[in-house]
Write a protein that holds these residues in place. Structure first.
Motif, mmCIF file in Angstrom:
data_model
loop_
_atom_site.group_PDB
_atom_site.id
_atom_site.type_symbol
_atom_site.label_atom_id
_atom_site.label_comp_id
_atom_site.label_asym_id
_atom_site.label_seq_id
_atom_site.Cartn_x
_atom_site.Cartn_y
_atom_site.Cartn_z
ATOM 1 N N GLY A 31 47.869 51.180 56.893
ATOM 2 C CA GLY A 31 48.981 50.239 56.827
ATOM 3 C C GLY A 31 48.730 48.883 57.455
ATOM 4 O O GLY A 31 49.574 48.009 57.395
ATOM 5 N N THR A 32 47.561 48.687 58.073
ATOM 6 C CA THR A 32 47.204 47.403 58.679
ATOM 7 C C THR A 32 46.112 46.757 57.836
ATOM 8 O O THR A 32 45.035 47.334 57.676
ATOM 9 N N TYR A 33 46.408 45.579 57.289
ATOM 10 C CA TYR A 33 45.439 44.884 56.437
ATOM 11 C C TYR A 33 45.017 43.591 57.117
ATOM 12 O O TYR A 33 45.833 42.880 57.689
ATOM 13 N N LYS A 34 43.727 43.291 57.017
ATOM 14 C CA LYS A 34 43.162 42.065 57.576
ATOM 15 C C LYS A 34 42.297 41.431 56.504
ATOM 16 O O LYS A 34 41.847 42.110 55.574
ATOM 17 N N ALA A 35 42.023 40.142 56.637
ATOM 18 C CA ALA A 35 41.101 39.484 55.715
ATOM 19 C C ALA A 35 40.260 38.477 56.480
ATOM 20 O O ALA A 35 40.732 37.840 57.434
ATOM 21 N N ASP A 71 52.751 46.299 46.599
ATOM 22 C CA ASP A 71 51.440 46.937 46.659
ATOM 23 C C ASP A 71 50.305 45.945 46.462
ATOM 24 O O ASP A 71 49.175 46.318 46.185
ATOM 25 N N GLN A 72 50.615 44.643 46.620
ATOM 26 C CA GLN A 72 49.606 43.604 46.455
ATOM 27 C C GLN A 72 49.314 42.894 47.767
ATOM 28 O O GLN A 72 50.220 42.643 48.564
ATOM 29 N N ILE A 73 48.037 42.559 47.973
ATOM 30 C CA ILE A 73 47.614 41.762 49.129
ATOM 31 C C ILE A 73 47.316 40.369 48.596
ATOM 32 O O ILE A 73 46.498 40.200 47.687
ATOM 33 N N LEU A 74 48.035 39.375 49.138
ATOM 34 C CA LEU A 74 47.946 37.998 48.647
ATOM 35 C C LEU A 74 47.395 37.076 49.702
ATOM 36 O O LEU A 74 47.583 37.295 50.905
ATOM 37 N N LEU A 75 46.736 35.996 49.252
ATOM 38 C CA LEU A 75 46.357 34.931 50.169
ATOM 39 C C LEU A 75 47.635 34.331 50.724
ATOM 40 O O LEU A 75 48.638 34.236 50.029
ATOM 41 N N GLY A 76 47.586 33.883 51.982
ATOM 42 C CA GLY A 76 48.748 33.209 52.504
ATOM 43 C C GLY A 76 49.124 33.712 53.825
ATOM 44 O O GLY A 76 50.052 33.419 54.463
ATOM 45 N N LYS A 111 49.189 38.098 53.152
ATOM 46 C CA LYS A 111 50.483 38.765 53.266
ATOM 47 C C LYS A 111 50.488 39.901 52.266
ATOM 48 O O LYS A 111 49.836 39.853 51.222
ATOM 49 N N VAL A 112 51.202 40.961 52.627
ATOM 50 C CA VAL A 112 51.337 42.103 51.739
ATOM 51 C C VAL A 112 52.722 42.046 51.122
ATOM 52 O O VAL A 112 53.724 41.962 51.831
ATOM 53 N N GLU A 113 52.761 42.024 49.788
ATOM 54 C CA GLU A 113 54.031 42.032 49.058
ATOM 55 C C GLU A 113 53.990 43.213 48.105
ATOM 56 O O GLU A 113 53.198 43.218 47.158
#
Length: 104
Positions: free
Chosen positions: A40-44, A99-104, A95-97
């Motif tokens: 549940g934790t996403y990083k880029a 089920d998608q991970i988006l730039l921003g 940002k996670v919106e």
């Protein structure tokens, strides 16, 4: 060039689906290395190695690995875990919106 969109990099472009990013691993796109250090934790992070500018090639055993000189970076914070690189991979805002991970 990629037949994608002409939107600027910070324009909220989709990087990956959450289901495509394994816990303890990650995926590499043109714009970023997207990781999931814990559920549940996403990083880029930047996909460009801070040592000599090569593109990182894999995510393995909790590390982002550059093939040129084997620099390794943490999937949790981009910090150097091994190799000749001295600087961490810069974080990329996401940002996670849904089920998608988006730039921003």
């Amino acid at each position: 060039d990629a037949p994608a969109t002409d939107a600027p990099a910070a324009g909220g472009a989709a990087l990956a689906a959450t289901a495509d990013v394994p816990v303890g691993g990650g995926v590499i796109t043109e714009q970023a290395v997207v990781t999931q250090p814990e559920a549940g934790t996403y990083k880029a992070f930047s996909p460009v190695c801070t040592h000599q500018g090569c593109k990182v090639k894999s995510v393995d055993a909790g590390k982002i690995v550059c093939p040129c000189h084997n620099s390794q970076f943490s999937i949790a914070d981009g910090s150097v875990q091994g190799g000749p690189a001295k600087s961490p991979l810069p974080e990329v805002p996401i940002k996670v919106e849904g089920d998608q991970i988006l730039l921003g």
